[in-house]
Motif scaffolding. Structure first.
Motif, PDB file in Angstrom:
ATOM      1  N   GLU A 138       6.716 115.717 -52.689  1.00 17.75           N
ATOM      2  CA  GLU A 138       7.107 115.911 -54.055  1.00 17.75           C
ATOM      3  C   GLU A 138       6.352 117.366 -54.517  1.00 17.75           C
ATOM      4  N   LYS A 139       6.859 117.810 -55.711  1.00 20.03           N
ATOM      5  CA  LYS A 139       6.370 118.895 -56.224  1.00 20.03           C
ATOM      6  C   LYS A 139       5.065 118.802 -56.866  1.00 20.03           C
ATOM      7  N   PRO A 140       3.994 119.553 -56.654  1.00 15.04           N
ATOM      8  CA  PRO A 140       2.655 119.432 -57.169  1.00 15.04           C
ATOM      9  C   PRO A 140       2.663 119.455 -58.786  1.00 15.04           C
ATOM     10  N   PHE A 141       3.756 120.313 -59.409  1.00  8.81           N
ATOM     11  CA  PHE A 141       3.792 120.293 -61.005  1.00  8.81           C
ATOM     12  C   PHE A 141       3.807 118.947 -61.553  1.00  8.81           C
ATOM     13  N   ARG A 142       4.517 117.931 -60.782  1.00 11.31           N
ATOM     14  CA  ARG A 142       4.565 116.700 -61.361  1.00 11.31           C
ATOM     15  C   ARG A 142       3.146 115.884 -61.573  1.00 11.31           C
ATOM     16  N   ALA A 143       2.032 116.328 -61.228  1.00  8.64           N
ATOM     17  CA  ALA A 143       0.675 115.993 -61.366  1.00  8.64           C
ATOM     18  C   ALA A 143       0.596 116.043 -62.827  1.00  8.64           C
ATOM     19  N   LYS A 144       1.140 116.987 -63.441  1.00  7.87           N
ATOM     20  CA  LYS A 144       0.769 117.217 -64.953  1.00  7.87           C
ATOM     21  C   LYS A 144       1.738 116.440 -65.779  1.00  7.87           C
ATOM     22  N   GLN A 145       2.664 115.926 -65.231  1.00  6.30           N
ATOM     23  CA  GLN A 145       3.658 115.059 -65.929  1.00  6.30           C
ATOM     24  C   GLN A 145       2.736 113.397 -65.804  1.00  6.30           C
ATOM     25  N   ILE A 146       2.335 113.435 -64.805  1.00 10.66           N
ATOM     26  CA  ILE A 146       1.822 112.083 -64.519  1.00 10.66           C
ATOM     27  C   ILE A 146       0.462 111.895 -65.284  1.00 10.66           C
ATOM     28  N   MET A 147      -0.324 113.044 -65.405  1.00 11.08           N
ATOM     29  CA  MET A 147      -1.496 113.058 -66.018  1.00 11.08           C
ATOM     30  C   MET A 147      -1.186 112.794 -67.774  1.00 11.08           C
ATOM     31  N   HIS A 148      -0.121 113.474 -68.029  1.00 13.08           N
ATOM     32  CA  HIS A 148       0.363 113.151 -69.397  1.00 13.08           C
ATOM     33  C   HIS A 148       0.475 111.516 -69.675  1.00 13.08           C
ATOM     34  N   TRP A 149       0.979 110.683 -68.792  1.00 10.31           N
ATOM     35  CA  TRP A 149       1.240 109.397 -69.012  1.00 10.31           C
ATOM     36  C   TRP A 149       0.137 108.369 -68.671  1.00 10.31           C
ATOM     37  N   LEU A 150      -1.008 109.229 -68.055  1.00  2.00           N
ATOM     38  CA  LEU A 150      -2.346 108.556 -67.573  1.00  2.00           C
ATOM     39  C   LEU A 150      -3.109 108.616 -69.041  1.00  2.00           C
ATOM     40  N   TRP A 151      -3.215 109.960 -69.730  1.00  2.00           N
ATOM     41  CA  TRP A 151      -4.252 110.185 -70.625  1.00  2.00           C
ATOM     42  C   TRP A 151      -3.751 110.311 -72.116  1.00  2.00           C
ATOM     43  N   LYS A 152      -2.677 111.280 -72.109  1.00  2.00           N
ATOM     44  CA  LYS A 152      -2.156 111.446 -73.547  1.00  2.00           C
ATOM     45  C   LYS A 152      -1.305 110.406 -73.929  1.00  2.00           C
ATOM     46  N   GLN A 153      -0.431 109.899 -73.367  1.00  2.00           N
ATOM     47  CA  GLN A 153       0.185 109.047 -73.818  1.00  2.00           C
ATOM     48  C   GLN A 153       0.045 107.562 -72.924  1.00  2.00           C
ATOM     49  N   PRO A 154      -1.156 107.049 -72.931  1.00  2.00           N
ATOM     50  CA  PRO A 154      -1.071 106.086 -71.699  1.00  2.00           C
ATOM     51  C   PRO A 154      -0.111 104.886 -71.649  1.00  2.00           C
ATOM     52  N   VAL A 155       0.379 104.769 -70.528  1.00  2.00           N
ATOM     53  CA  VAL A 155       1.505 103.634 -70.289  1.00  2.00           C
ATOM     54  C   VAL A 155       0.668 102.479 -69.336  1.00  2.00           C
ATOM     55  N   GLN A 156       1.319 101.383 -69.403  1.00  2.08           N
ATOM     56  CA  GLN A 156       0.638 100.195 -68.742  1.00  2.08           C
ATOM     57  C   GLN A 156       1.374  99.895 -67.448  1.00  2.08           C
ATOM     58  N   ASP A 157       2.522 100.583 -67.288  1.00  7.21           N
ATOM     59  CA  ASP A 157       3.352 100.575 -66.042  1.00  7.21           C
ATOM     60  C   ASP A 157       3.983 101.988 -65.542  1.00  7.21           C
ATOM     61  N   PHE A 158       3.928 101.943 -64.286  1.00  6.02           N
ATOM     62  CA  PHE A 158       4.570 103.168 -63.757  1.00  6.02           C
ATOM     63  C   PHE A 158       6.008 103.378 -64.320  1.00  6.02           C
TER      64      PHE A 158
END
Ligand code: SAH
Length: 346
Positions: free
Chosen positions: A22-42
């Motif tokens: 996968e492309k490394p820029f996806r990390a930024k998207q994932i970090m968003h879901w972990l911290w900025k707008q935290p989700v309960q499910d992948f």
């Protein structure tokens, strides 16, 4: 056991992505879901492909925190209970005042400090909270603050259940996200960590450049008395603590706050005020006198109003900055030292 994805750094996440094609820029998207707008499910990470979500799911878990109880005190304080993924339970408190909304958060399930006057000590130690769990607690309390008081959190005090410096790495990681742009973006100056006095970790905070405010639960200034009420003093004595505070101040230039809970006929006499005034000369400081919230069965009482006023006047007479912290939320056991998971099984 799978690793909690909130325990890994952004760089580690990038390497994981590359190793999965996968492309490394996806990390930024994932970090968003972990911290900025935290989700309960992948599966809630809607801008990621299904195969990527699937791969994440097979390698990681997401820390979970479910709000299960809220109790409203007559003074506006709200006590919240959260269930964790392993069914452990923690408490956090929202404390509104005229110009602030403060969240008081927990860092451990139970505590191993064993302070004789504190209700949390009676739980014993269950486990540390992870950085994700500490962060999510604040995130939820921020949401509740928005609903209840129409404004987000202005301050955080790390003074709930547990000893934060006994869980140093998770607490400092959570602080990094609470203050960073990836997360809540709060100011360091609005976060205060309170410790029973883990001297080596106080020094480490200074060495690591942790910029939040430090508050020390002092409660007695001679070793005999302090060791009686706070067993941690057997190892981290007054002298050891003084050295660590001077080191901390030398490196950070921060003023130290002291908490001093007034216990009737134990630490509230003039001799104690005199000792306190003497001790606190070591660095610039501020003293918060705390009204004791009685915990049934522990055998301590709060000081009389008269002793409290006398104690305060004595310190003011020595030109010290002193504040009296009145108890908040006591009718729902939300006040200092009353967090003990009473509603766990309800
Ligand atoms: N472990 C950390 C933070 C949690 S306790 C610490 O010791 O600082 C937060 C504060 O509440 C501490 O100053 C603690 O000594 C105080 N406290 C504990 N029990 C109390 C009680 N029953 N009434 C008032 N303050 C209490």
């Amino acid at each position: 056991m799978k690793n909690d994805i909130r325990n890994i750094s952004s760089d580690a996440l990038k390497s994981w992505l590359i190793s999965h094609g996968e492309k490394p820029f996806r990390a930024k998207q994932i970090m968003h879901w972990l911290w900025k707008q935290p989700v309960q499910d992948f599966d809630e990470m809607t801008n990621l492909s299904k195969p990527l979500r699937h791969a994440l799911k097979s390698d990681f878990v997401l820390s979970q925190l479910h709000l299960v109880t809220t109790q409203n005190s007559s003074d506006g304080t709200v006590k919240t209970g959260f269930r964790l993924s392993d069914n452990e339970f923690i408490e956090g408190v929202l404390i509104p005042s005229k110009e602030r909304v403060t969240a008081c958060i927990s860092t451990q399930v139970g505590c191993r400090m064993g302070c004789k006057f504190c209700a949390t000590a009676g739980l014993g130690f269950h486990r540390n909270l992870s950085a994700g769990e500490i962060y999510l607690q604040v995130w939820h309390l921020n949401q509740i603050a928005e609903e209840h008081y129409k404004t987000g959190l202005s301050n955080i005090v790390i003074m709930g259940m547990g000893e934060p410096l006994d869980n140093y790495s998770a607490v400092t990681t959570a602080v990094q996200f609470l203050t960073g742009d990836e997360g809540l973006g709060m100011s360091h100056r609005r976060i205060t960590l309170s410790t029973a006095g883990v001297a080596d970790k106080i020094k480490q905070m200074a060495d690591d450049g942790i910029k939040i405010k430090l508050s020390l639960s002092l409660h007695a200034v001679n070793d005999k008395l302090r060791s009686q009420i706070m067993p941690i003093n057997n190892k981290h004595t007054i002298q050891v603590l003084a050295e660590s505070l001077q080191y901390y101040h030398g490196k950070t230039n921060h003023r130290i706050s002291y908490e001093y809970v007034l216990l009737k006929n134990i630490n509230d006499q003039e001799i104690h005020a005199r000792e306190l005034a003497e001790f606190t000369k070591i660095t610039p400081c501020k003293i918060n006198l705390i009204e004791y919230n009685p915990v049934s069965g522990l055998g301590f009482e709060k000081s009389t109003e008269e002793s409290t006023q006398r104690f305060m006047k004595f310190l003011e007479g020595r030109n010290l900055i002193v504040k009296l912290r009145r108890s908040r939320g006591a009718d729902v056991d939300a006040a200092c030292g009353q967090l003990a998971n009473k509603f766990r099984n309800k």
